[in-house]
Write a protein that holds these residues in place. Structure first.
Motif, PDB file in Angstrom:
ATOM      1  N   ASP A 104       0.848  -1.180   0.131  1.00 21.69           N
ATOM      2  CA  ASP A 104      -0.054  -0.006   0.022  1.00 21.69           C
ATOM      3  C   ASP A 104       0.767   1.323  -0.159  1.00 21.69           C
ATOM      4  O   ASP A 104       2.270   1.305   0.408  1.00 21.69           O
ATOM      5  CB  ASP A 104      -0.639   0.147   1.133  1.00 21.69           C
ATOM      6  N   VAL A 105       0.540   2.194  -0.604  1.00 25.66           N
ATOM      7  CA  VAL A 105       1.471   3.358  -0.749  1.00 25.66           C
ATOM      8  C   VAL A 105       0.353   4.520  -0.004  1.00 25.66           C
ATOM      9  O   VAL A 105      -0.755   4.960  -0.504  1.00 25.66           O
ATOM     10  CB  VAL A 105       1.654   3.764  -2.109  1.00 25.66           C
ATOM     11  N   VAL A 106       1.012   5.221   0.847  1.00 24.85           N
ATOM     12  CA  VAL A 106       0.414   6.313   1.422  1.00 24.85           C
ATOM     13  C   VAL A 106       1.269   7.643   1.150  1.00 24.85           C
ATOM     14  O   VAL A 106       2.577   7.861   1.606  1.00 24.85           O
ATOM     15  CB  VAL A 106       0.279   6.207   2.941  1.00 24.85           C
ATOM     16  N   THR A 107       0.766   8.654   0.677  1.00 25.89           N
ATOM     17  CA  THR A 107       1.624   9.637   0.148  1.00 25.89           C
ATOM     18  C   THR A 107       0.963  11.099   1.012  1.00 25.89           C
ATOM     19  O   THR A 107      -0.060  11.247   1.230  1.00 25.89           O
ATOM     20  CB  THR A 107       1.510   9.910  -1.240  1.00 25.89           C
ATOM     21  N   TRP A 131      -3.842   2.968  -2.760  1.00 28.75           N
ATOM     22  CA  TRP A 131      -3.035   4.146  -3.131  1.00 28.75           C
ATOM     23  C   TRP A 131      -3.718   5.238  -2.230  1.00 28.75           C
ATOM     24  O   TRP A 131      -4.754   5.375  -2.445  1.00 28.75           O
ATOM     25  CB  TRP A 131      -2.789   4.594  -4.378  1.00 28.75           C
ATOM     26  N   VAL A 132      -2.923   5.990  -1.444  1.00 29.93           N
ATOM     27  CA  VAL A 132      -3.656   7.315  -0.815  1.00 29.93           C
ATOM     28  C   VAL A 132      -2.702   8.433  -1.044  1.00 29.93           C
ATOM     29  O   VAL A 132      -1.624   8.663  -0.953  1.00 29.93           O
ATOM     30  CB  VAL A 132      -3.388   6.862   0.664  1.00 29.93           C
ATOM     31  N   SER A 133      -3.656   9.640  -1.078  1.00 27.69           N
ATOM     32  CA  SER A 133      -3.130  10.825  -1.327  1.00 27.69           C
ATOM     33  C   SER A 133      -3.775  11.808  -0.298  1.00 27.69           C
ATOM     34  O   SER A 133      -4.761  12.115  -0.244  1.00 27.69           O
ATOM     35  CB  SER A 133      -3.387  11.332  -2.750  1.00 27.69           C
ATOM     36  N   LEU A 134      -2.579  12.182   0.507  1.00 25.44           N
ATOM     37  CA  LEU A 134      -3.122  13.326   1.619  1.00 25.44           C
ATOM     38  C   LEU A 134      -2.575  14.695   1.001  1.00 25.44           C
ATOM     39  O   LEU A 134      -1.390  14.877   1.079  1.00 25.44           O
ATOM     40  CB  LEU A 134      -2.547  13.082   2.920  1.00 25.44           C
TER      41      LEU A 134
END
Length: 227
Positions: A104-107, A131-134
């Motif tokens: 999992d990719v958290v950005t 995939w996460v974009s904050l």
């Protein structure tokens, strides 16, 4: 009476056990503990991996093994395409180390751009589950006109990098995409830049740019998304 109570509870216990996740089975037939996907954290401009300490600690407290939490650091002045190639190598290292099939990719912030380039252009969609974009400047931010270097130029609205990244499908492949943006984020301008077509897009409470990494509610939502 006790015998009758035992008989009535047995079906309920069996039903509960059936709902639990099945243990993984190794090639030699031995059962292995089920583990969540490793998480690769990708920080933003002028930052480093230490910025993820609060969120990584929460994941660790909620059962993620320490070896499955990779707070990666990279050179934020270089092109996001260069960072994407380095991210590809880092994800291969994490997969080899953990034995996982996907990550999992958290950005946060600019980290969204290199990771999206990896997903779209470097085969990353087959290696990433969620995939996460904050607070990601996915369609650019006017604030980037006040900084220099290749990565800042790429973050500017209408840049060649962003035009290519956002052409066609904004959420390609099988990963589950999600974004979080705050109406009070003064770094991402306009705030509508964060949302992606095809993603689950969430507007948070009034948080500043850094607050999206540390807010408890955002963390709980991110955790639910990557499960």
């Amino acid at each position: 009476m006790i015998r009758n109570l035992s008989r009535s509870l047995t079906p309920l216990l069996l039903a509960f056990v059936a709902l639990l996740p099945a243990p993984a089975v190794a090639a030699d037939g031995r059962q292995q503990a089920v583990r969540p996907d490793p998480i690769v954290f990708v920080h933003g401009w002028n930052s480093d991996g230490s910025t993820w300490r609060a969120m990584a600690d929460r994941f660790r407290a909620d059962g993620w093994p320490a070896g499955h939490l990779d707070a990666w650091t990279y050179n934020t002045t270089q092109s996001n395409a260069t960072t994407a190639a380095q991210l590809a190598d880092e994800i291969e290292r994490v997969l080899a180390t953990t034995g996982a099939a996907k990550v999992d990719v958290v950005t946060h912030s600019m980290g969204a751009l290199s990771s999206r380039y990896y997903l779209k252009n470097l085969g990353g969609a087959s290696k990433v589950d969620a995939w996460v974009s904050l607070a990601g400047p996915n369609h650019g931010t006017e604030t980037a006109r006040w900084c220099g270097g290749a990565s800042c130029v790429e973050m500017r609205p209408g840049s060649a990098f962003l035009n290519a990244l956002n052409s066609g499908d904004e959420t390609p492949g099988s990963p589950r995409y999600a974004t979080w943006g705050s109406p009070c984020d003064r770094i991402i301008n306009p705030t509508s830049s964060v949302a992606l077509t095809g993603a689950v897009n969430t507007t948070t409470a009034c948080l500043d740019h850094s607050g999206l990494r540390t807010d408890q509610t955002v963390y709980s939502q991110v955790k639910a998304h990557i499960r």
